[in-house]
Motif scaffolding. Structure first.
Motif, PDB file in Angstrom:
ATOM      1  N   VAL A 118       0.839  -1.199   0.000  1.00 29.87           N
ATOM      2  CA  VAL A 118       0.000   0.000   0.000  1.00 29.87           C
ATOM      3  C   VAL A 118       0.875   1.251   0.000  1.00 29.87           C
ATOM      4  CG1 VAL A 118      -1.597   1.357   1.396  1.00 29.87           C
ATOM      5  CG2 VAL A 118      -2.011  -1.083   1.056  1.00 29.87           C
ATOM      6  N   ALA A 119       1.864   1.303   0.894  1.00 35.06           N
ATOM      7  CA  ALA A 119       2.726   2.482   0.993  1.00 35.06           C
ATOM      8  C   ALA A 119       3.492   2.711  -0.299  1.00 35.06           C
ATOM      9  CB  ALA A 119       3.691   2.319   2.169  1.00 35.06           C
ATOM     10  N   LEU A 120       4.065   1.640  -0.851  1.00 35.45           N
ATOM     11  CA  LEU A 120       4.867   1.776  -2.070  1.00 35.45           C
ATOM     12  C   LEU A 120       3.985   2.159  -3.257  1.00 35.45           C
ATOM     13  CD1 LEU A 120       7.844   1.499  -2.854  1.00 35.45           C
ATOM     14  CD2 LEU A 120       7.369  -0.844  -3.567  1.00 35.45           C
ATOM     15  N   THR A 121       2.789   1.595  -3.329  1.00 35.88           N
ATOM     16  CA  THR A 121       1.874   1.918  -4.425  1.00 35.88           C
ATOM     17  C   THR A 121       1.479   3.387  -4.391  1.00 35.88           C
ATOM     18  OG1 THR A 121       1.000  -0.335  -4.469  1.00 35.88           O
ATOM     19  CG2 THR A 121      -0.371   1.375  -5.465  1.00 35.88           C
ATOM     20  N   LEU A 122       1.135   3.895  -3.222  1.00 31.74           N
ATOM     21  CA  LEU A 122       0.728   5.293  -3.110  1.00 31.74           C
ATOM     22  C   LEU A 122       1.897   6.230  -3.376  1.00 31.74           C
ATOM     23  CD1 LEU A 122      -1.692   5.159  -0.050  1.00 31.74           C
ATOM     24  CD2 LEU A 122      -2.279   5.592  -2.432  1.00 31.74           C
ATOM     25  N   ARG A 123       3.105   5.816  -2.991  1.00 33.68           N
ATOM     26  CA  ARG A 123       4.279   6.651  -3.222  1.00 33.68           C
ATOM     27  C   ARG A 123       4.659   6.664  -4.701  1.00 33.68           C
ATOM     28  NH1 ARG A 123       8.729   8.388  -0.226  1.00 33.68           N
ATOM     29  NH2 ARG A 123      10.135   9.498  -1.644  1.00 33.68           N
ATOM     30  N   MET A 124       4.751   5.487  -5.321  1.00 32.59           N
ATOM     31  CA  MET A 124       5.233   5.394  -6.686  1.00 32.59           C
ATOM     32  C   MET A 124       4.154   5.727  -7.717  1.00 32.59           C
ATOM     33  SD  MET A 124       8.388   4.592  -6.585  1.00 32.59           S
ATOM     34  CE  MET A 124       9.577   4.006  -5.384  1.00 32.59           C
ATOM     35  N   LEU A 125       2.923   5.320  -7.470  1.00 31.09           N
ATOM     36  CA  LEU A 125       1.871   5.461  -8.475  1.00 31.09           C
ATOM     37  C   LEU A 125       0.868   6.554  -8.144  1.00 31.09           C
ATOM     38  CD1 LEU A 125       1.607   1.672  -8.730  1.00 31.09           C
ATOM     39  CD2 LEU A 125       1.957   3.079 -10.742  1.00 31.09           C
ATOM     40  N   GLY A 126       0.695   6.826  -6.852  1.00 30.95           N
ATOM     41  CA  GLY A 126      -0.233   7.882  -6.460  1.00 30.95           C
ATOM     42  C   GLY A 126       0.423   9.247  -6.415  1.00 30.95           C
ATOM     43  N   GLY A 127       1.761   9.268  -6.444  1.00 32.12           N
ATOM     44  CA  GLY A 127       2.468  10.537  -6.391  1.00 32.12           C
ATOM     45  C   GLY A 127       2.381  11.221  -5.046  1.00 32.12           C
ATOM     46  N   LEU A 128       2.017  10.469  -3.996  1.00 33.37           N
ATOM     47  CA  LEU A 128       1.895  11.066  -2.669  1.00 33.37           C
ATOM     48  C   LEU A 128       3.242  11.081  -1.962  1.00 33.37           C
ATOM     49  CD1 LEU A 128      -1.430   9.558  -1.267  1.00 33.37           C
ATOM     50  CD2 LEU A 128      -1.096  11.597  -2.637  1.00 33.37           C
ATOM     51  N   THR A 129       3.475  12.114  -1.178  1.00 29.61           N
ATOM     52  CA  THR A 129       4.674  12.155  -0.353  1.00 29.61           C
ATOM     53  C   THR A 129       4.511  11.198   0.825  1.00 29.61           C
ATOM     54  OG1 THR A 129       3.813  13.919   1.053  1.00 29.61           O
ATOM     55  CG2 THR A 129       5.020  14.580  -0.936  1.00 29.61           C
ATOM     56  N   THR A 130       5.626  10.884   1.463  1.00 33.64           N
ATOM     57  CA  THR A 130       5.570  10.033   2.660  1.00 33.64           C
ATOM     58  C   THR A 130       4.685  10.676   3.719  1.00 33.64           C
ATOM     59  OG1 THR A 130       7.802   9.257   2.184  1.00 33.64           O
ATOM     60  CG2 THR A 130       6.988   8.901   4.417  1.00 33.64           C
ATOM     61  N   GLU A 131       4.792  11.992   3.860  1.00 31.85           N
ATOM     62  CA  GLU A 131       3.969  12.717   4.844  1.00 31.85           C
ATOM     63  C   GLU A 131       2.486  12.571   4.538  1.00 31.85           C
ATOM     64  OE1 GLU A 131       3.300  17.307   6.478  1.00 31.85           O
ATOM     65  OE2 GLU A 131       4.605  16.904   4.761  1.00 31.85           O
ATOM     66  N   ALA A 132       2.132  12.694   3.251  1.00 29.74           N
ATOM     67  CA  ALA A 132       0.715  12.592   2.872  1.00 29.74           C
ATOM     68  C   ALA A 132       0.167  11.192   3.118  1.00 29.74           C
ATOM     69  CB  ALA A 132       0.547  12.979   1.400  1.00 29.74           C
ATOM     70  N   ILE A 133       0.968  10.165   2.837  1.00 31.15           N
ATOM     71  CA  ILE A 133       0.526   8.786   3.076  1.00 31.15           C
ATOM     72  C   ILE A 133       0.323   8.563   4.573  1.00 31.15           C
ATOM     73  CG2 ILE A 133       1.114   6.337   2.826  1.00 31.15           C
ATOM     74  CD1 ILE A 133       2.885   7.197   0.431  1.00 31.15           C
ATOM     75  N   ALA A 134       1.270   9.044   5.369  1.00 38.73           N
ATOM     76  CA  ALA A 134       1.160   8.896   6.829  1.00 38.73           C
ATOM     77  C   ALA A 134      -0.086   9.594   7.347  1.00 38.73           C
ATOM     78  CB  ALA A 134       2.414   9.465   7.491  1.00 38.73           C
ATOM     79  N   ARG A 135      -0.361  10.771   6.810  1.00 36.04           N
ATOM     80  CA  ARG A 135      -1.538  11.526   7.256  1.00 36.04           C
ATOM     81  C   ARG A 135      -2.822  10.808   6.856  1.00 36.04           C
ATOM     82  NH1 ARG A 135       0.061  15.985   5.390  1.00 36.04           N
ATOM     83  NH2 ARG A 135      -1.083  15.980   3.421  1.00 36.04           N
ATOM     84  N   ALA A 136      -2.831  10.242   5.654  1.00 32.91           N
ATOM     85  CA  ALA A 136      -4.034   9.562   5.168  1.00 32.91           C
ATOM     86  C   ALA A 136      -4.368   8.345   6.009  1.00 32.91           C
ATOM     87  CB  ALA A 136      -3.851   9.160   3.707  1.00 32.91           C
ATOM     88  N   PHE A 137      -3.343   7.622   6.482  1.00 33.62           N
ATOM     89  CA  PHE A 137      -3.564   6.398   7.252  1.00 33.62           C
ATOM     90  C   PHE A 137      -3.382   6.604   8.760  1.00 33.62           C
ATOM     91  CE2 PHE A 137      -3.144   4.459   3.097  1.00 33.62           C
ATOM     92  CZ  PHE A 137      -4.045   3.411   3.176  1.00 33.62           C
ATOM     93  N   LEU A 138      -3.174   7.865   9.162  1.00 33.80           N
ATOM     94  CA  LEU A 138      -3.009   8.189  10.586  1.00 33.80           C
ATOM     95  C   LEU A 138      -1.888   7.368  11.217  1.00 33.80           C
ATOM     96  CD1 LEU A 138      -6.760   8.464  11.668  1.00 33.80           C
ATOM     97  CD2 LEU A 138      -5.277  10.235  10.754  1.00 33.80           C
ATOM     98  N   VAL A 139      -0.794   7.234  10.487  1.00 31.24           N
ATOM     99  CA  VAL A 139       0.379   6.508  10.955  1.00 31.24           C
ATOM    100  C   VAL A 139       1.533   7.490  10.971  1.00 31.24           C
ATOM    101  CG1 VAL A 139       1.968   4.607  10.428  1.00 31.24           C
ATOM    102  CG2 VAL A 139      -0.460   4.345   9.978  1.00 31.24           C
ATOM    103  N   GLY A 140       2.488   7.305  11.883  1.00 31.51           N
ATOM    104  CA  GLY A 140       3.634   8.194  11.956  1.00 31.51           C
ATOM    105  C   GLY A 140       4.427   8.197  10.658  1.00 31.51           C
ATOM    106  N   GLU A 141       4.938   9.364  10.282  1.00 31.15           N
ATOM    107  CA  GLU A 141       5.723   9.459   9.051  1.00 31.15           C
ATOM    108  C   GLU A 141       6.940   8.530   9.063  1.00 31.15           C
ATOM    109  OE1 GLU A 141       7.781  12.930   6.283  1.00 31.15           O
ATOM    110  OE2 GLU A 141       6.495  13.483   7.973  1.00 31.15           O
ATOM    111  N   PRO A 142       7.662   8.395  10.193  1.00 29.26           N
ATOM    112  CA  PRO A 142       8.797   7.455  10.189  1.00 29.26           C
ATOM    113  C   PRO A 142       8.372   6.018   9.888  1.00 29.26           C
ATOM    114  CG  PRO A 142       8.939   8.934  12.068  1.00 29.26           C
ATOM    115  CD  PRO A 142       7.588   9.144  11.452  1.00 29.26           C
ATOM    116  N   THR A 143       7.181   5.633  10.345  1.00 26.62           N
ATOM    117  CA  THR A 143       6.689   4.277  10.090  1.00 26.62           C
ATOM    118  C   THR A 143       6.491   4.056   8.596  1.00 26.62           C
ATOM    119  OG1 THR A 143       5.586   4.199  12.240  1.00 26.62           O
ATOM    120  CG2 THR A 143       4.825   2.643  10.571  1.00 26.62           C
TER     121      THR A 143
END
Length: 415
Positions: free
Chosen positions: A130-155
């Motif tokens: 999920v994380a890799l798909t959103l980063r590579m194909l969704g164009g989302l930053t790590t921060e945006a993915i973390a915010r979307a899933f309510l998970v810490g950015e380092p995670t």
């Protein structure tokens, strides 16, 4: 300053559109996902440095690809030189780099499909996919993915790094699989896309009932996939399912964001364009089917029965039960059995539905699933067993991870 800010906004928009294709093409050239992303980022930095003064190119995507490809070719030249040096010194050089000539002349071809299949590779955990798909194909930053899933950015960052490392260590083949192997890999891709959609459609945690950004991302990925593998019926079926479910978005929450359940929704607020698109995609799925019906086709057909009903009482629950029968046979999923019990309750009455639910009470997979006590509570209430219903709603609220869902269940417990 204003012109520079405007250029940066254009560059961000171009990057969002082109980044996946860019990374996919570079991964084919260099054979390494992490390096491909680095080269793509280098091209983005070059655009940020040059475009504000030189202007936006007529074809910004081609400019980025050309810039990144030049850097990739420089990398391959250096790698080939190092390999020659290793040969002269009789040192084992490790895996051979991609051919310079091949890298220079090869066409883009299936780069985007290749990237989707790699990002959703079965070697990776579901969270990593999920994380890799959103980063590579969704164009989302790590921060945006973390915010979307309510998970810490380092995670999220760790998941992405581990995913790339896993793929690199396994020396995953960047070729697009064919035949049965492609079908097996597509199943993993569809699972990831639908997981992203579901998390947006009914958030598992947090304060908001929905996260529309994730639904939009999943729909975007599904539509891209349809263009890449247009003859796969289950890809069309998944897009149909997401279109039909997304059509209800405006009706699923009230003025303050409170959830509104399906039978209580104002169907006049359902998006008719999305419904028509979903029905058309479902028709294509049926037209392309050769073998047995797939699970996404059955789920989309259920969603279509709801979409075609102008009023809740017009819903063809008997047909929906039959579709759930087929889906249970296909998947053996306890969650599907639970949904079937709901349909049976609507078709045959609450007592029939409750009897089926009681058979699922000891199912381990549903032990912490709030929908089971929630549905039991509703059926018990319809049967006039109010005290038991209240206990079930309170139990469901205790299991709910989403704050809005919890509020709804506690309100139902109060009657």
């Amino acid at each position: 300053m204003a012109e520079s800010s405007s250029s940066h906004r254009v560059i961000e928009a171009v990057w969002r559109i082109e980044s996946a294709r860019l990374i996919g093409g570079l991964a084919r050239l260099v054979g390494e996902l992490g390096l491909a992303e680095d080269l793509a980022q280098d091209a983005l930095i070059a655009a940020l440095e040059r475009w504000p003064s030189t202007g936006i190119p007529d074809n910004p995507g081609a400019w980025l690809m050309t810039t990144a490809k030049h850097r990739a070719l420089d990398h391959l030249r250096r790698a080939q030189m190092i390999q020659r040096k290793h040969g002269e010194l009789a040192v084992s050089p490790g895996p051979a780099p991609a051919s310079f000539e091949t890298a220079r002349d090869d066409e883009v071809g299936d780069d985007l499909l290749r990237l989707i299949l790699i990002a959703c590779h079965p070697l990776l955990s579901t969270d990593a996919r999920v994380a890799l798909t959103l980063r590579m194909l969704g164009g989302l930053t790590t921060e945006a993915i973390a915010r979307a899933f309510l998970v810490g950015e380092p995670t999220i960052a760790q998941r992405i790094v581990r995913a790339k490392r896993t793929l690199g260590e396994a020396r995953v083949d960047f070729a697009v699989p064919r035949g049965p192997e492609l079908a097996a890999r597509l199943e993993a891709v569809l699972e990831v896309i639908y997981l992203i959609f579901n998390e947006g459609y009914a958030a598992s945690s947090g304060e908001a009932w929905m996260r529309p950004q994730l639904c939009d991302q999943a729909l975007r990925l599904g539509r891209i996939l349809v263009g890449l593998v247009p003859h796969e019926p289950e890809v069309h079926a998944l897009v149909a399912l997401m279109e039909l479910q997304a059509s209800r978005t405006r009706a699923r929450t009230g003025p303050t964001g409170e959830p509104i359940l399906l039978l209580d929704q104002d169907r006049g607020r359902w998006d008719q364009l999305l419904i028509q698109r979903g029905l058309a995609a479902l028709a294509r799925a049926w037209a392309l089917r050769v073998g047995p019906v797939g699970s996404y086709t059955l789920q989309a057909e259920i969603a279509a029965r709801h979409a075609r009903a102008r009023r809740p009482e017009h819903t063809d629950w008997v047909a929906i039960v039959a579709l759930y029968d087929a889906l249970v046979q296909l998947t053996g999923s306890p969650v599907v059995e639970l949904n079937r019990a709901v349909a049976v309750a609507m078709a045959e009455g609450p007592a029939a539905g409750l009897e089926l639910l009681d058979e699922l009470r000891d199912e381990p997979a549903l032990a912490n699933y709030p929908l089971l006590p929630s549905v039991r509570g509703q059926l018990l209430r319809e049967l006039g067993r109010e005290l038991e219903a209240r206990v079930e709603f309170e139990r469901a609220a205790a299991l709910a991870g989403n704050a809005r869902e919890r509020e709804l269940l506690l309100a139902r417990a109060r009657g």
